[in-house]
Every structure is written in structure tokens, then in C-alpha cells.
Scaffold this active site. Structure first.
Site, PDB file in Angstrom:
ATOM      1  N   ASP A  97       0.851  -1.178   0.000  1.00 31.01           N
ATOM      2  CA  ASP A  97       0.000   0.000   0.000  1.00 31.01           C
ATOM      3  C   ASP A  97       0.887   1.229   0.000  1.00 31.01           C
ATOM      4  O   ASP A  97       1.909   1.262   0.686  1.00 31.01           O
ATOM      5  CB  ASP A  97      -0.947   0.003   1.195  1.00 31.01           C
ATOM      6  CG  ASP A  97      -2.221   0.706   0.814  1.00 31.01           C
ATOM      7  OD1 ASP A  97      -3.036   0.107   0.094  1.00 31.01           O
ATOM      8  OD2 ASP A  97      -2.383   1.893   1.184  1.00 31.01           O
ATOM      9  N   LYS A 156      13.841   4.861 -11.899  1.00 31.07           N
ATOM     10  CA  LYS A 156      12.858   5.050 -10.829  1.00 31.07           C
ATOM     11  C   LYS A 156      13.138   4.075  -9.684  1.00 31.07           C
ATOM     12  O   LYS A 156      12.971   4.398  -8.510  1.00 31.07           O
ATOM     13  CB  LYS A 156      11.417   4.880 -11.354  1.00 31.07           C
ATOM     14  CG  LYS A 156      10.385   5.150 -10.257  1.00 31.07           C
ATOM     15  CD  LYS A 156       8.928   5.003 -10.659  1.00 31.07           C
ATOM     16  CE  LYS A 156       8.039   5.183  -9.436  1.00 31.07           C
ATOM     17  NZ  LYS A 156       6.611   4.944  -9.684  1.00 31.07           N
ATOM     18  N   HIS A 169      10.141   4.555  -3.350  1.00 30.71           N
ATOM     19  CA  HIS A 169       9.652   4.089  -2.045  1.00 30.71           C
ATOM     20  C   HIS A 169       9.298   2.601  -2.087  1.00 30.71           C
ATOM     21  O   HIS A 169       9.620   1.834  -1.196  1.00 30.71           O
ATOM     22  CB  HIS A 169       8.425   4.928  -1.656  1.00 30.71           C
ATOM     23  CG  HIS A 169       7.400   5.058  -2.753  1.00 30.71           C
ATOM     24  ND1 HIS A 169       7.716   5.561  -3.992  1.00 30.71           N
ATOM     25  CD2 HIS A 169       6.091   4.713  -2.825  1.00 30.71           C
ATOM     26  CE1 HIS A 169       6.640   5.539  -4.763  1.00 30.71           C
ATOM     27  NE2 HIS A 169       5.638   5.025  -4.076  1.00 30.71           N
TER      28      HIS A 169
HETATM   29  P1  ITT Z   1      -3.416  -1.979  -5.487  1.00 21.96           P
HETATM   30  O1  ITT Z   1      -4.073  -1.427  -4.234  1.00 21.96           O
HETATM   31  O2  ITT Z   1      -4.320  -2.917  -6.233  1.00 21.96           O
HETATM   32  O3  ITT Z   1      -2.072  -2.564  -5.196  1.00 21.96           O
HETATM   33  P2  ITT Z   1      -3.399   0.817  -6.314  1.00 21.96           P
HETATM   34  O4  ITT Z   1      -2.840   1.542  -7.500  1.00 21.96           O
HETATM   35  O5  ITT Z   1      -4.847   1.062  -5.967  1.00 21.96           O
HETATM   36  O6  ITT Z   1      -3.124  -0.748  -6.514  1.00 21.96           O
HETATM   37  P3  ITT Z   1      -2.707   1.846  -3.704  1.00 21.96           P
HETATM   38  O7  ITT Z   1      -4.020   1.484  -3.128  1.00 21.96           O
HETATM   39  O8  ITT Z   1      -1.465   1.542  -2.924  1.00 21.96           O
HETATM   40  O9  ITT Z   1      -2.472   1.154  -5.113  1.00 21.96           O
HETATM   41  O10 ITT Z   1      -2.793   3.375  -4.083  1.00 21.96           O
HETATM   42  C1  ITT Z   1      -1.692   4.165  -4.135  1.00 21.96           C
HETATM   43  C2  ITT Z   1      -1.953   5.374  -4.999  1.00 21.96           C
HETATM   44  O11 ITT Z   1      -0.925   6.335  -4.672  1.00 21.96           O
HETATM   45  C3  ITT Z   1      -1.800   5.077  -6.468  1.00 21.96           C
HETATM   46  O12 ITT Z   1      -3.029   4.824  -7.084  1.00 21.96           O
HETATM   47  C4  ITT Z   1      -1.152   6.366  -7.019  1.00 21.96           C
HETATM   48  O13 ITT Z   1      -2.138   7.313  -7.310  1.00 21.96           O
HETATM   49  C5  ITT Z   1      -0.324   6.850  -5.825  1.00 21.96           C
HETATM   50  N1  ITT Z   1       1.035   6.290  -5.906  1.00 21.96           N
HETATM   51  C6  ITT Z   1       1.612   5.376  -5.076  1.00 21.96           C
HETATM   52  N2  ITT Z   1       2.858   5.074  -5.477  1.00 21.96           N
HETATM   53  C7  ITT Z   1       3.077   5.802  -6.585  1.00 21.96           C
HETATM   54  C8  ITT Z   1       4.150   5.911  -7.481  1.00 21.96           C
HETATM   55  O14 ITT Z   1       5.248   5.167  -7.353  1.00 21.96           O
HETATM   56  N3  ITT Z   1       4.030   6.754  -8.492  1.00 21.96           N
HETATM   57  C9  ITT Z   1       2.927   7.486  -8.668  1.00 21.96           C
HETATM   58  N4  ITT Z   1       1.855   7.442  -7.885  1.00 21.96           N
HETATM   59  C10 ITT Z   1       1.917   6.591  -6.856  1.00 21.96           C
END
Ligand code: ITT
Length: 206
Positions: free
Chosen positions: A70, A169, A174
Site C-alpha cells: 500500500d 525510478k 519508495h
Molecule cells: P493496489 O491497491 O491494487 O495494489 P493501487 O494503484 O490502488 O493498486 P494503492 O491502493 O497503494 O495502489 O494506491 C496508491 C496510490 O498512490 C496510487 O493509485 C497512485 O495514485 C499513488 N502512488 C503510489 N505510489 C506511486 C508511485 O510510485 N508513483 C505514482 N503514484 C503513486
């Protein structure tokens, strides 16, 4: 030559899969997308709690080595918003909406955070977190990656994540840092603890 260890990553986001593969490519660990179940996504302020809760549900259903991740973007001027709500905010306000909220910002500091929860043989085993500090750019730049990549520049560089190739990247990300912690921990623990050898997959201890 030991055979690859296979980890299953439960995510709907294929960019995360690519990043995870790049992060562990040197550790002889293979990442497969876990397609069998849907990830449970609770609302919570703490990313570790969100990841642990999703994992708790999934390890009841499989013995495979599985992890969830997450993540979120925490912007200082917005007191950490969108943070754990990043996915929803990306879908609703989008990158341009977030840039609008930043028009009067005195600080453009922000950080991406990631929490990874891992389990196997029906048990939670470990959770790792990492963060990458940087700044929010006034305008989107670049077309690679996903989410807020076009507006985030990690510290010590001048490129946004979206202007970087995957390999670059991975140096700053992170997510790559948190998943690398998991890989290193696993490689170390699996030498001492044979229970960490997956039951269902044909892997050899490393
Ligand atoms: P899953 O939960 O199915 O793994 P998700 O994309 O919905 O996929 P998250 O719930 O962890 O993932 O949401 C994190 C959000 O934060 C993601 O949709 C992006 O908008 C942002 N985010 C996280 N890491 C990022 C990254 O490396 N680059 C750009 N945006 C990121």
C-alpha cells in the site's frame, strides 16, 4: 545454481508489478501477479495497517508466499493529504486537481510512502515500510509510470518519476526500497528457517 524463488504480488496495478520485478531482479526472486483473489482495501490513516489487513485476509486462502503493498503521496502543504487516500484522490481530483491545491503553497515538499506485508503458509511473517522524499512540481512532466509520477521529483535529482525509465525510478522509489527490504530479509531468514521454504512451489533454499 538455485532455482528462482517465486513471490506472489496481489495488486491490481501492473506498474507495481514491473517495479517489484525490477527491485528484486538481483536477488533471484521472481514476482508473479496473484490473480486468484481480490485485494481487500480498508480505509485507515496508517499504510501498514491497510497492508496488514489485506494480507490477513489473503493468507487465510493460500499457502503461497504472497505480499501486498500500500502506498501514497504525503504532501506537507496539505498536512499529508492525499496520503492513504491517494488512489481515490488520483481518480477524482487527478494530478491537475492536486496541483490546484498547491497554488499558494509555501513549501512543495512531499514524500511517497510504501508498506509491504508478506506472509506464507497461512501466516503473517513481516511488514516493511520505506519513504522517498522529494518535491511537487508546478507542472506535469513526463509520460512514464503512473499516478502522481509526473509531478514528483525525488530528492537528489531533477527529473520527475515520469521522466525516468523503470530502472532509474527503481533507484529512488519508495516501493522498490520496501520490496528490497523484504527480499533481503527473506534471503537471510530462509537460510536459517526451513519453514520459509514455500510448500507449494518447486523452489530450493537459497
Ligand atoms: P493496489 O491497491 O491494487 O495494489 P493501487 O494503484 O490502488 O493498486 P494503492 O491502493 O497503494 O495502489 O494506491 C496508491 C496510490 O498512490 C496510487 O493509485 C497512485 O495514485 C499513488 N502512488 C503510489 N505510489 C506511486 C508511485 O510510485 N508513483 C505514482 N503514484 C503513486
Amino acid at each position: 545454481m538455485p532455482r528462482l524463488t517465486e513471490f506472489f504480488f496481489l495488486t491490481s496495478n501492473d506498474h507495481k508489478i514491473e517495479e517489484a520485478r525490477a527491485a528484486v531482479s538481483q536477488y533471484n526472486i521472481e514476482i508473479s501477479k496473484f490473480e486468484e483473489f481480490k485485494k481487500l482495501e480498508i480505509q485507515h490513516v496508517d499504510l501498514e495497517e491497510i497492508a496488514n489487513t489485506a494480507l490477513a485476509q489473503i493468507i487465510q486462502k493460500t499457502d503461497k508466499p504472497v505480499f501486498v503493498e500500500d502506498s501514497g503521496l504525503f504532501i506537507h502543504h496539505l498536512n499529508g493529504f492525499p496520503g492513504p487516500y491517494s488512489s481515490y484522490v488520483f481518480e477524482t481530483l487527478g494530478v491537475e486537481g492536486v496541483l490546484k491545491l498547491m497554488e499558494e503553497a509555501k513549501t512543495r515538499k512531499a514524500e511517497f510512502r510504501s508498506s509491504v506485508a508478506f506472509g506464507m503458509n497461512g501466516k503473517w511473517l513481516a511488514t516493511f515500510s520505506s519513504a522517498t522524499e522529494g518535491t511537487i512540481q508546478p507542472k506535469s512532466r513526463g509520460t512514464n509510470g503512473f499516478g502522481f509520477d509526473p509531478i514528483f521529483i525525488p530528492m537528489w535529482t531533477s527529473k520527475t518519476f515520469a521522466e525516468m525509465e523503470l530502472k532509474e525510478k527503481t533507484v529512488y522509489s519508495h516501493r522498490a526500497k520496501a520490496i528490497s527490504k523484504l527480499a533481503l530479509w527473506y534471503l537471510n531468514e530462509s537460510k536459517k528457517n526451513l519453514d520459509l521454504k514455500p510448500k507449494e512451489t518447486e523452489t530450493e533454499a537459497i
